[in-house]
Design an enzyme around this catalytic site. Structure first.
Site, PDB file in Angstrom:
ATOM      1  N   PHE A 171     -35.675  62.019  37.823  1.00 18.64           N
ATOM      2  CA  PHE A 171     -36.703  61.139  38.393  1.00 18.64           C
ATOM      3  C   PHE A 171     -38.055  61.840  38.496  1.00 18.64           C
ATOM      4  CE2 PHE A 171     -33.977  62.944  41.697  1.00 18.64           C
ATOM      5  CZ  PHE A 171     -34.881  63.650  42.495  1.00 18.64           C
ATOM      6  N   TYR A 172     -38.219  62.974  37.837  1.00 15.95           N
ATOM      7  CA  TYR A 172     -39.516  63.653  37.798  1.00 15.95           C
ATOM      8  C   TYR A 172     -40.366  63.022  36.702  1.00 15.95           C
ATOM      9  CZ  TYR A 172     -37.900  67.490  40.812  1.00 15.95           C
ATOM     10  OH  TYR A 172     -37.441  68.253  41.868  1.00 15.95           O
ATOM     11  N   GLY A 173     -40.942  61.904  37.044  1.00 16.25           N
ATOM     12  CA  GLY A 173     -41.640  61.106  36.049  1.00 16.25           C
ATOM     13  C   GLY A 173     -40.626  60.188  35.415  1.00 16.25           C
TER      14      GLY A 173
END
Length: 337
Positions: free
Chosen positions: A56-58
């Protein structure tokens, strides 16, 4: 007392420091590949081989962290065998809400494996937060299915309590705990988490060891935080707390100057060596978008803190307490579950 340099995660040795990739793709503007690759390659070349990411990092393809890793290992395929790759998941995309259901855990791991496309191994899948709406044992058993199938190297737990660690160990081996540890986040030494890790030989991967950049001394006012930066939503960076927390930063700067090092180097060295003093292996995973920052932070492994240094820092931490929570009230409720 254990050596801070002899740490094994999921059966593989890792360096004294780890490298966090979040800031490359989870800011208002993504870091260009050439710049990101230079930082990653420099870290790996200097023995910082634990890479920390999340699905979910970007979340916008192809600009997320996982696609970045795919492109990196496409350019530097030899580095894949050198790294220990840990990736968090188990949240609802775009909402950042914990979802530990077997369906979502499978979705998360399958998504990671698909985007890595065989370019690198998923050494550790870390459950980002405990989801108390599901049977937590189902969460762990689902990850164990992938471990048993050889698709994942091990299970990581993030922001969990000592009781949760003991419970998890009844189901599956725990590769490491990922927790915020820094000069302004020392809770693990007070709530039993460090103790349970010492008992079972579980390494601690310390995220935000530089206080999300605050402890480097580079931020002098809330206005120095870019628009759209998530730190603007966190309590310690709010205007009513910012000035109070600068007192801690200024005190760290004085100790660092006396030592002849940068505040960032001092902060990283303390996280490593204080863990050793307490009998636990703590690996700070720093983030840096610029290659020169990576080089500066890597030098922390060569700094030796004396008993006088520890005494100065201990006195500082007792006299100045951080103002505000690490996140905000909503997110604070997900910590140490």
């Amino acid at each position: 007392m254990p050596s801070s340099t002899q740490v094994t995660i999921a059966g593989r040795k890792v360096g004294t420091l780890g490298f966090g990739l979040m800031n490359y793709t989870w800011r208002a503007t993504n870091t260009p590949d050439e710049q990101a690759f230079a930082g990653i390659h420099t870290a790996i070349a200097n023995g910082t081989n634990l890479l920390n990411s999340a699905d979910f990092y970007g979340t916008q393809d192809p600009y997320d962290n996982l696609h970045l890793l795919n492109r990196y290992f496409t350019k530097y395929p030899a580095d894949a065998a050198k790294v220990v790759l840990s990736i968090k998941g188990g949240v609802i995309p775009h909402q950042l809400k914990p979802d530990g259901s077997p369906e979502n855990i499978r979705r998360s791991i399958d998504n990671i494996l698909e985007k890595l496309d065989g370019k690198a191994k998923l050494d550790v899948f870390t459950v980002a937060r405990v989801d108390r709406t599901v049977d937590i044992e189902d969460t762990w058993r689902t990850v164990k299915e992938y471990i048993d199938a050889g698709k994942v190297g091990g299970l990581g737990l993030s922001e969990v309590s000592a009781a949760t660690v003991r419970h998890a160990l009844e189901i599956v081996p725990v590769a490491y705990l990922e927790l915020e540890v820094s000069l302004w986040a020392t809770e693990i030494y007070e709530n039993g988490v460090a103790e349970v890790c010492r008992e079972h030989g579980i390494p601690i991967v310390a995220y935000s060891p530089l206080g999300r950049g605050f402890l480097t001394g580079q931020l002098k006012s809330p206005d120095d935080i870019p628009e759209g930066d998530m730190r603007r939503r966190f309590d310690r960076f709010k205007p009513e707390n910012f000035a109070k927390n600068l007192a801690l930063v200024e005190a760290v700067e004085k100790i660092a100057k006396k030592k002849g090092v940068t505040p960032a180097q001092l902060a990283l060295a303390w996280v490593i060596q204080y863990g050793v003093k307490k009998g636990v292996r703590v690996i700070p995973i720093f983030g840096a978008t610029k290659q020169e920052q990576v080089v500066e932070n890597l030098k922390a492994v060569d700094i030796k803190l004396t008993e006088e240094d520890f005494a100065d820092i201990d006195a500082l931490l007792k006299s100045i307490k951080p103002a505000g929570g690490r996140y905000n009230q909503h997110a604070e409720n997900t910590l140490y579950q």
